[in-house]
Design an enzyme around this catalytic site. Structure first.
Site, mmCIF file in Angstrom:
data_model
loop_
_atom_site.group_PDB
_atom_site.id
_atom_site.type_symbol
_atom_site.label_atom_id
_atom_site.label_comp_id
_atom_site.label_asym_id
_atom_site.label_seq_id
_atom_site.Cartn_x
_atom_site.Cartn_y
_atom_site.Cartn_z
ATOM 1 N N GLU A 56 0.699 -1.661 -0.171
ATOM 2 C CA GLU A 56 -0.165 0.304 -0.126
ATOM 3 C C GLU A 56 1.195 1.189 -0.355
ATOM 4 O OE1 GLU A 56 -3.884 2.097 1.952
ATOM 5 O OE2 GLU A 56 -3.424 -0.468 1.859
ATOM 6 N N LYS A 96 -8.183 0.767 10.779
ATOM 7 C CA LYS A 96 -7.515 -0.138 9.610
ATOM 8 C C LYS A 96 -6.747 0.437 8.787
ATOM 9 C CE LYS A 96 -7.188 -0.627 4.749
ATOM 10 N NZ LYS A 96 -6.504 -0.159 3.967
ATOM 11 N N ASP A 132 2.357 -13.543 12.346
ATOM 12 C CA ASP A 132 0.832 -14.224 11.775
ATOM 13 C C ASP A 132 -0.086 -12.696 12.713
ATOM 14 O OD1 ASP A 132 -1.359 -14.838 11.070
ATOM 15 O OD2 ASP A 132 -1.318 -16.781 12.585
ATOM 16 N N HIS A 163 -1.501 10.026 -2.163
ATOM 17 C CA HIS A 163 -1.227 8.821 -2.084
ATOM 18 C C HIS A 163 -0.742 9.069 -3.384
ATOM 19 C CE1 HIS A 163 -2.898 5.780 0.656
ATOM 20 N NE2 HIS A 163 -4.215 6.122 1.202
#
Length: 426
Positions: free
Chosen positions: A82, A260, A276, A374
């Site tokens: 990302e 998130k 994990d 972004h």
């Protein structure tokens, strides 16, 4: 001792960045080759890690800079696809650096194994009988992992409750295991399975599930930092950061995206170190809903000096021994770059990344908007998709950003114009 404050790190070439990190982390030539793909990941290794293996999917590994954690500078490897994640974490860490950086603490390294017992005629009396046999139960568990016990870990206690569902009452026994520097899933699951027959004998019930819980609420990590209001853009920006945080803390739709963003940073370090990601993510989101309402994992305040103070608290079941942390060669290099000695140190680094990542997103949302940061990275990806030469990518990105037109068709047009020799893509 490494100095994580590297001005203009992102402006360096890949080779220059690697040289800097290799020097600071004392990487061998073989480790350098592994990071840049000159030494292929052994297919035999990947085939031993999963079933039906047919190949590999590389993920970019970046370095978050500017992190001072408990007084020690650290370079933090992050594996993510990302855009802007590594840059956002590094930028926010820079604003905290002069004010002391990040400080962390942990509640311990205890994991829970759950044993579900059904078909019990007298569940409360069965619970009492199990408590009476606690010593025997723990001894049986610890006999399954003498190595862990020799390191000061192992099964230390049990907890129980009667769970009344729609159809029945079942007894749930929690096996509390100190897993030390391991994540602990294999150890806990082995102990839970080993003790199940004895549990059935004592309760006259039937054991169904016996497995670790990923809600590691006895293995919490906390991080805090102070961030300069001036460097964040001033009091109005900080005020809106607080507004954005409060929105997330009271609205689950916003909280889902807010958390998130936190996990963008956390999962990148968890993945880079061979831990994990799904277990950590599941634990984090379950913990965020622990009050009965899904809330922010972070807290933001303004201190007496007018600076922004952030804190984060969440379960962090990660290890530095066992599993992919040792079998995956890139994970071993990542742990070497981090320069840590315990799983608690790793958990602290991960929490610091999550806090910085959250602030990076909140600052962007509260000021110029999330898309500005972004778009430059997105434009680079589009230019690569369009087939631009590496030497032309920066020019194409600059032109697209200047035009405020970061669409693939425009990027493709600019690429073709440069390849045809049209000056400045016009």
């Amino acid at each position: 001792m490494a100095n994580s404050r590297v001005s203009g790190f992102y402006r360096l070439s890949v080779e220059e960045r690697l040289n800097l990190i290799a020097k600071e982390s004392n990487l061998s030539e073989e480790e350098r080759k592994l990071l840049v793909g000159l030494t292929p990941f052994p297919i035999k290794t990947s085939n031993s890690m999963i079933e039906n293996n047919i190949g590999l999917m590389p993920i970019p590994v970046g370095i978050a800079t500017n992190f001072k954690i408990n007084g020690k500078d650290r370079f933090i490897p992050m594996a993510t696809e990302e855009a802007s994640v590594v840059a956002a974490a590094s930028n926010m860490a820079r604003t905290a650096y002069k004010l002391g950086g990040f400080f962390t603490s942990q509640s311990g390294s205890i994991m829970r194994g759950q044993i579900q017992v059904v078909d019990i005629p007298d569940p409360y009396a069965a619970m009492a009988r199990l408590y009476e046999k606690k010593t025997e139960l723990l001894e049986l568990c610890n006999a399954k992992d003498p190595t862990l016990v020799s390191l000061g870990g192992g099964a230390i206690d049990i907890e129980m409750y009667v769970l009344k569902t729609t159809n029945q009452s079942m007894l749930i026994m929690h096996l509390l295991v100190d897993t030390k520097d391991a994540m602990g899933a294999n150890a806990v699951n082995t102990m839970a399975e080993a003790v199940a027959p004895l549990v059935e004998s004592i309760t006259s019930g039937r054991v169904v599930l016996r497995i670790i819980s990923n809600l590691a609420d006895r293995r919490l990590v906390r991080a805090r930092a102070v961030f300069s209001t001036d460097e964040l853009g001033g009091p109005e920006v900080v005020k809106d950061i607080i507004n954005a945080y409060e929105f997330a803390d009271f609205d689950p739709y916003r909280a889902a995206t807010h958390n998130k963003g936190i996990m963008n940073g956390i999962s990148a370090v968890v993945l880079a170190t061979g831990n994990d990601t799904r277990a950590v993510e599941a634990g984090a989101h379950a913990y965020a809903a622990g009050t009965g309402r899904y809330r922010s994992l972070t807290r933001w305040e303004i201190n007496k000096d007018g600076n922004l103070v952030g804190t984060i608290e969440l379960p962090m079941a990660v290890g530095i021994i066992g599993g992919a942390t040792k079998s995956h060669p890139t994970a071993r290099v990542a742990l070497k770059i981090l320069d840590i000695n315990t799983a608690e140190e790793l958990a602290g680094c991960i929490a610091a990344i999550g806090l910085a990542q959250n602030l990076g997103a909140l600052r962007a949302l509260a000021s110029e908007g999330i898309q500005k940061g972004h778009m430059a990275l997105h434009a680079r990806n589009l230019a690569m998709m369009a087939g631009a030469n590496e030497k032309d990518i920066d020019r194409i990105v600059e032109q697209a950003i200047r035009e405020k037109d970061v669409r693939y068709d425009r990027i493709l047009e600019l690429t073709k114009q440069l390849q045809a020799g049209v000056p400045n893509g016009n």
